[in-house]
Design a protein around this motif. Structure first.
Motif, PDB file in Angstrom:
ATOM      1  N   LEU A 191       0.831  -1.206   0.000  1.00 41.44           N
ATOM      2  CA  LEU A 191       0.000   0.000   0.000  1.00 41.44           C
ATOM      3  C   LEU A 191       0.866   1.256   0.000  1.00 41.44           C
ATOM      4  CD1 LEU A 191      -2.769   1.312   0.146  1.00 41.44           C
ATOM      5  CD2 LEU A 191      -2.710   1.028   2.645  1.00 41.44           C
ATOM      6  N   ARG A 192       1.897   1.281   0.838  1.00 41.90           N
ATOM      7  CA  ARG A 192       2.783   2.451   0.880  1.00 41.90           C
ATOM      8  C   ARG A 192       3.439   2.660  -0.485  1.00 41.90           C
ATOM      9  NH1 ARG A 192       7.205   1.090   4.344  1.00 41.90           N
ATOM     10  NH2 ARG A 192       7.872   3.268   4.216  1.00 41.90           N
ATOM     11  N   SER A 193       3.961   1.600  -1.059  1.00 41.67           N
ATOM     12  CA  SER A 193       4.627   1.717  -2.347  1.00 41.67           C
ATOM     13  C   SER A 193       3.669   2.247  -3.413  1.00 41.67           C
ATOM     14  CB  SER A 193       5.193   0.357  -2.756  1.00 41.67           C
ATOM     15  OG  SER A 193       5.959   0.452  -3.935  1.00 41.67           O
ATOM     16  N   ALA A 194       2.442   1.752  -3.408  1.00 39.73           N
ATOM     17  CA  ALA A 194       1.446   2.202  -4.389  1.00 39.73           C
ATOM     18  C   ALA A 194       1.107   3.665  -4.207  1.00 39.73           C
ATOM     19  CB  ALA A 194       0.184   1.345  -4.283  1.00 39.73           C
ATOM     20  N   MET A 195       0.981   4.111  -2.950  1.00 39.96           N
ATOM     21  CA  MET A 195       0.586   5.495  -2.713  1.00 39.96           C
ATOM     22  C   MET A 195       1.641   6.475  -3.207  1.00 39.96           C
ATOM     23  SD  MET A 195      -2.365   5.198  -1.625  1.00 39.96           S
ATOM     24  CE  MET A 195      -2.468   6.964  -1.657  1.00 39.96           C
ATOM     25  N   TYR A 196       2.912   6.118  -3.036  1.00 36.63           N
ATOM     26  CA  TYR A 196       3.961   7.022  -3.521  1.00 36.63           C
ATOM     27  C   TYR A 196       3.987   7.074  -5.052  1.00 36.63           C
ATOM     28  CZ  TYR A 196       5.830   7.772   1.149  1.00 36.63           C
ATOM     29  OH  TYR A 196       5.980   8.147   2.449  1.00 36.63           O
ATOM     30  N   VAL A 197       3.699   5.952  -5.708  1.00 39.60           N
ATOM     31  CA  VAL A 197       3.597   5.982  -7.168  1.00 39.60           C
ATOM     32  C   VAL A 197       2.457   6.905  -7.600  1.00 39.60           C
ATOM     33  CG1 VAL A 197       2.879   4.624  -9.179  1.00 39.60           C
ATOM     34  CG2 VAL A 197       4.688   3.781  -7.686  1.00 39.60           C
ATOM     35  N   ILE A 198       1.335   6.820  -6.908  1.00 39.23           N
ATOM     36  CA  ILE A 198       0.176   7.641  -7.277  1.00 39.23           C
ATOM     37  C   ILE A 198       0.483   9.125  -7.099  1.00 39.23           C
ATOM     38  CG2 ILE A 198      -2.206   8.188  -6.648  1.00 39.23           C
ATOM     39  CD1 ILE A 198      -2.365   5.161  -5.754  1.00 39.23           C
ATOM     40  N   ARG A 199       1.065   9.462  -5.950  1.00 38.34           N
ATOM     41  CA  ARG A 199       1.384  10.884  -5.741  1.00 38.34           C
ATOM     42  C   ARG A 199       2.468  11.341  -6.710  1.00 38.34           C
ATOM     43  NH1 ARG A 199       3.161  12.996   0.133  1.00 38.34           N
ATOM     44  NH2 ARG A 199       5.168  12.113  -0.533  1.00 38.34           N
ATOM     45  N   GLY A 200       3.422  10.465  -7.004  1.00 33.87           N
ATOM     46  CA  GLY A 200       4.451  10.823  -7.974  1.00 33.87           C
ATOM     47  C   GLY A 200       3.872  11.077  -9.351  1.00 33.87           C
ATOM     48  N   ARG A 201       2.865  10.272  -9.726  1.00 35.12           N
ATOM     49  CA  ARG A 201       2.241  10.462 -11.028  1.00 35.12           C
ATOM     50  C   ARG A 201       1.533  11.818 -11.120  1.00 35.12           C
ATOM     51  NH1 ARG A 201      -1.806   6.338 -11.278  1.00 35.12           N
ATOM     52  NH2 ARG A 201      -3.230   7.958 -10.576  1.00 35.12           N
ATOM     53  N   VAL A 202       0.866  12.201 -10.020  1.00 31.48           N
ATOM     54  CA  VAL A 202       0.236  13.520 -10.007  1.00 31.48           C
ATOM     55  C   VAL A 202       1.308  14.602 -10.092  1.00 31.48           C
ATOM     56  CG1 VAL A 202      -1.212  15.109  -8.689  1.00 31.48           C
ATOM     57  CG2 VAL A 202      -1.765  12.673  -8.733  1.00 31.48           C
ATOM     58  N   PRO A 224      10.484  -2.966  -4.949  1.00 29.40           N
ATOM     59  CA  PRO A 224      10.800  -2.800  -6.369  1.00 29.40           C
ATOM     60  C   PRO A 224       9.585  -3.135  -7.236  1.00 29.40           C
ATOM     61  CG  PRO A 224      12.596  -3.914  -5.255  1.00 29.40           C
ATOM     62  CD  PRO A 224      11.464  -3.830  -4.255  1.00 29.40           C
ATOM     63  N   ASN A 225       9.220  -2.212  -8.118  1.00 30.20           N
ATOM     64  CA  ASN A 225       8.035  -2.413  -8.944  1.00 30.20           C
ATOM     65  C   ASN A 225       8.221  -1.732 -10.292  1.00 30.20           C
ATOM     66  OD1 ASN A 225       6.334   0.380  -8.856  1.00 30.20           O
ATOM     67  ND2 ASN A 225       7.367   0.059  -6.886  1.00 30.20           N
ATOM     68  N   ALA A 226       7.590  -2.306 -11.310  1.00 29.44           N
ATOM     69  CA  ALA A 226       7.777  -1.823 -12.680  1.00 29.44           C
ATOM     70  C   ALA A 226       7.220  -0.420 -12.878  1.00 29.44           C
ATOM     71  CB  ALA A 226       7.120  -2.802 -13.650  1.00 29.44           C
ATOM     72  N   ALA A 227       6.122  -0.078 -12.184  1.00 28.42           N
ATOM     73  CA  ALA A 227       5.511   1.235 -12.382  1.00 28.42           C
ATOM     74  C   ALA A 227       6.470   2.351 -11.974  1.00 28.42           C
ATOM     75  CB  ALA A 227       4.206   1.329 -11.586  1.00 28.42           C
ATOM     76  N   ALA A 228       7.058   2.232 -10.787  1.00 26.74           N
ATOM     77  CA  ALA A 228       7.996   3.269 -10.337  1.00 26.74           C
ATOM     78  C   ALA A 228       9.223   3.311 -11.238  1.00 26.74           C
ATOM     79  CB  ALA A 228       8.405   3.008  -8.890  1.00 26.74           C
ATOM     80  N   ALA A 229       9.730   2.133 -11.641  1.00 25.05           N
ATOM     81  CA  ALA A 229      10.917   2.095 -12.512  1.00 25.05           C
ATOM     82  C   ALA A 229      10.636   2.777 -13.847  1.00 25.05           C
ATOM     83  CB  ALA A 229      11.347   0.645 -12.730  1.00 25.05           C
ATOM     84  N   LEU A 230       9.448   2.536 -14.402  1.00 24.55           N
ATOM     85  CA  LEU A 230       9.094   3.146 -15.689  1.00 24.55           C
ATOM     86  C   LEU A 230       9.047   4.667 -15.584  1.00 24.55           C
ATOM     87  CD1 LEU A 230       8.164   2.958 -18.614  1.00 24.55           C
ATOM     88  CD2 LEU A 230       5.830   2.599 -17.778  1.00 24.55           C
ATOM     89  N   TRP A 231       8.414   5.177 -14.524  1.00 26.18           N
ATOM     90  CA  TRP A 231       8.339   6.629 -14.365  1.00 26.18           C
ATOM     91  C   TRP A 231       9.727   7.227 -14.161  1.00 26.18           C
ATOM     92  CZ3 TRP A 231       4.486   9.411 -15.887  1.00 26.18           C
ATOM     93  CH2 TRP A 231       3.188   8.916 -15.836  1.00 26.18           C
ATOM     94  N   LEU A 232      10.576   6.536 -13.405  1.00 29.92           N
ATOM     95  CA  LEU A 232      11.942   7.034 -13.215  1.00 29.92           C
ATOM     96  C   LEU A 232      12.708   7.048 -14.543  1.00 29.92           C
ATOM     97  CD1 LEU A 232      12.747   5.311  -9.818  1.00 29.92           C
ATOM     98  CD2 LEU A 232      12.659   7.784 -10.232  1.00 29.92           C
ATOM     99  N   GLY A 233      12.443   6.060 -15.386  1.00 30.16           N
ATOM    100  CA  GLY A 233      13.032   6.063 -16.717  1.00 30.16           C
ATOM    101  C   GLY A 233      12.570   7.257 -17.538  1.00 30.16           C
ATOM    102  N   ASP A 234      11.277   7.549 -17.463  1.00 31.71           N
ATOM    103  CA  ASP A 234      10.751   8.709 -18.193  1.00 31.71           C
ATOM    104  C   ASP A 234      11.394  10.009 -17.705  1.00 31.71           C
ATOM    105  OD1 ASP A 234       9.153   7.128 -19.722  1.00 31.71           O
ATOM    106  OD2 ASP A 234       7.280   7.601 -18.686  1.00 31.71           O
ATOM    107  N   LEU A 235      11.537  10.125 -16.372  1.00 31.54           N
ATOM    108  CA  LEU A 235      12.154  11.338 -15.828  1.00 31.54           C
ATOM    109  C   LEU A 235      13.586  11.486 -16.314  1.00 31.54           C
ATOM    110  CD1 LEU A 235      10.792  11.319 -12.166  1.00 31.54           C
ATOM    111  CD2 LEU A 235      10.561  13.190 -13.801  1.00 31.54           C
ATOM    112  N   ALA A 236      14.338  10.370 -16.330  1.00 37.92           N
ATOM    113  CA  ALA A 236      15.717  10.430 -16.811  1.00 37.92           C
ATOM    114  C   ALA A 236      15.762  10.808 -18.284  1.00 37.92           C
ATOM    115  CB  ALA A 236      16.411   9.086 -16.587  1.00 37.92           C
ATOM    116  N   GLU A 237      14.835  10.278 -19.064  1.00 38.24           N
ATOM    117  CA  GLU A 237      14.820  10.599 -20.500  1.00 38.24           C
ATOM    118  C   GLU A 237      14.460  12.062 -20.722  1.00 38.24           C
ATOM    119  OE1 GLU A 237      13.369   8.544 -24.680  1.00 38.24           O
ATOM    120  OE2 GLU A 237      12.517   7.844 -22.786  1.00 38.24           O
ATOM    121  N   ILE A 238      13.564  12.604 -19.886  1.00 39.93           N
ATOM    122  CA  ILE A 238      13.231  14.027 -19.986  1.00 39.93           C
ATOM    123  C   ILE A 238      14.466  14.878 -19.732  1.00 39.93           C
ATOM    124  CG2 ILE A 238      11.971  15.895 -18.804  1.00 39.93           C
ATOM    125  CD1 ILE A 238       9.657  13.869 -18.419  1.00 39.93           C
ATOM    126  N   ARG A 239      15.321  14.418 -18.826  1.00 34.56           N
ATOM    127  CA  ARG A 239      16.571  15.148 -18.521  1.00 34.56           C
ATOM    128  C   ARG A 239      17.670  14.824 -19.537  1.00 34.56           C
ATOM    129  NH1 ARG A 239      15.750  12.663 -13.518  1.00 34.56           N
ATOM    130  NH2 ARG A 239      17.745  11.557 -13.801  1.00 34.56           N
TER     131      ARG A 239
END
Length: 454
Positions: A191-202, A224-239
């Motif tokens: 639950l904690r891991s999911a909530m941080y992904v949700i707030r990060g997405r917002v 470790p989860n694919a959703a957070a890894a994917l978003w971190l990849g997107d952030l790195a690509e944006i940079r």
């Protein structure tokens, strides 16, 4: 993509609730007393005007629960009609005792009708009534995120902050009595891991990239989860940091597509990964090796802490002390002078499953010869897999855990079958499973070892 919804069976909930509430008794209206005979009006020859039937008295007004039951019944299975009827009911009964249940029903029905503005209105009314309702806050946050404007996103973050703060302060002692501490901790981490992904997405939608990155990193560090890894990849690509993006996309690709934290599309991840890889290398050559290496890295990190190395000081095979699956020791030293036949296997190895019956039949053929000992040596790194496998699959020879014997004897692939002579030296090695010749070759090797001089 929205991650939340509330499964409330609105009509059945309200009908059941309304029907369950007792209704006030309805006594028949008392009859007026008859006048005395002396006061009775004299009979008239004129026709009397028609009298109103006694059973046509005005209907008694419905109470709130009866009115609610009627509104739901009239709506039947029509969600649009249910919304209309419930809103009409609330206008007539603004202080209805089951207002919270009605709001929940309106949220769900409105979502089903894709009337998200109305769903948001009633979800926020519920939060105002029940400010500790985490589930409804998540629904409201999701609906606000759908709107996507600056004000709505800021409001969504506010709700998410409150939910995350409560979750982080929850203690194991608050868990339901029927839930074990280990189960509670696992669910709490999910639950904690999911909530941080949700707030990060917002945060991503707000273009608040530093805050989003922090949330995704926190989520991944918890679980470790694919959703957070994917978003971190997107952030790195944006940079424009393709090297870091590749590492993150590799993690997203090798982790499960779906989990309690969120879901990703491996096809989409594959496209992002290939795009970044080509930018750096000009071709996709070597990408396959990188995927395998990432899988091994992620899988290794997910393993429980390794137990202290066993038999690390053993200088020969007969110096090893192995274990049975129940933990009982199985030293090999007392077997010196005997022929030891070892079949190295793992729970995930399909050829091992095919080889086992043949190995057991060979062992059975030497059952009357005490100078020959057979073991099925398990090589799984995760020992918790072994006992459930043995319960499901019956193995006809004693099972022991490798405890480093596989490395010492240089077992590089499985299945591998070895025969040790009376001094513990390897005299037969078969890697893989050749069903046509296996039993014959193994039997011949054992017979040769038995015939050798002690």
């Amino acid at each position: 993509m929205r991650l939340f919804w509330i499964p409330i069976a609105a009509a059945s909930l309200l009908i059941t609730a309304a029907a369950a509430r007792p209704r006030p008794a309805q006594d028949p209206a008392p009859k007026p007393p008859s006048p005395p005979a002396s006061q009775a009006p004299a009979a008239s020859t004129k026709a009397s005007p028609p009298q109103k039937a006694k059973d046509q008295s005005p209907e008694k007004p419905l109470d709130a629960d009866q009115a609610l039951q009627r509104a739901v019944a009239e709506a039947a299975n029509d969600r649009a009609a249910l919304v209309r009827k419930l809103e009409e009911y609330l206008k007539e009964y603004p202080d209805a005792p089951r207002k919270s249940d009605i709001y929940r029903a309106l949220v769900e029905a409105s979502e089903q009708l894709q009337d998200f503005a109305r769903a948001l209105e009633y979800s926020e009314r519920l939060v105002a009534i029940h400010p500790d309702d985490n589930q409804m806050m998540l629904v409201a946050a999701s609906l606000l995120e759908r709107l996507g404007d600056e004000h709505s996103l800021a409001k969504a973050v506010g709700y998410l902050n409150r939910v995350i703060d409560r979750i982080e302060k929850t203690e194991p002692a608050e868990r339901p009595a029927r839930v074990s501490v280990s189960d509670w901790e696992r669910q709490h981490d999910q639950l904690r891991s999911a909530m941080y992904v949700i707030r990060g997405r917002v945060g991503m939608e707000q273009r608040n990239y530093p805050a989003a990155k922090k949330d995704f990193e926190t989520s991944y560090s918890i679980l470790p989860n694919a959703a957070a890894a994917l978003w971190l990849g997107d952030l790195a690509e944006i940079r424009k940091d393709c090297k870091t993006a590749i590492d993150r996309y590799l993690e997203a690709f090798v982790l499960p597509e779906k989990s309690q934290v969120g879901a990703v599309d491996h096809h989409e991840v594959r496209q992002k990964l290939g795009n970044c890889w080509r930018q750096i290398h000009g071709t996709e050559a070597g990408l396959g090796d990188a995927v395998l290496a990432a899988y091994d890295r992620v899988e290794q990190a997910a393993r429980p802490p390794a137990a202290p190395a066993r038999n690390k000081d053993a200088k020969e095979a007969l110096a090893f002390v192995l274990r049975r699956p129940d933990g009982a020791p199985e030293p090999l030293a007392p077997l010196k002078g005997k022929i030891i036949v070892l079949s190295f296997w793992a729970t995930w190895c399909a050829p091992c499953r095919e080889l086992e019956p043949e190995f057991s039949r060979v062992a059975q053929s030497f059952a009357g010869k005490p100078d020959v000992v057979f073991f099925a040596v398990n090589t799984d790194e995760d020992e918790t897999r072994v006992q459930p496998y043995l319960t499901r699959e019956k193995i006809g020879v004693p099972v022991v855990l490798a405890d480093g014997l596989d490395d010492f004897l240089q077992v590089k692939s499985i299945p591998t079958v070895l025969v040790l002579d009376r001094t513990g030296q390897i005299i037969f090695r078969a890697e893989g499973y050749a069903s046509e010749s296996f039993a014959e070759s193994l039997t011949a090797a054992i017979e040769t070892a038995l015939g050798a001089t002690k």
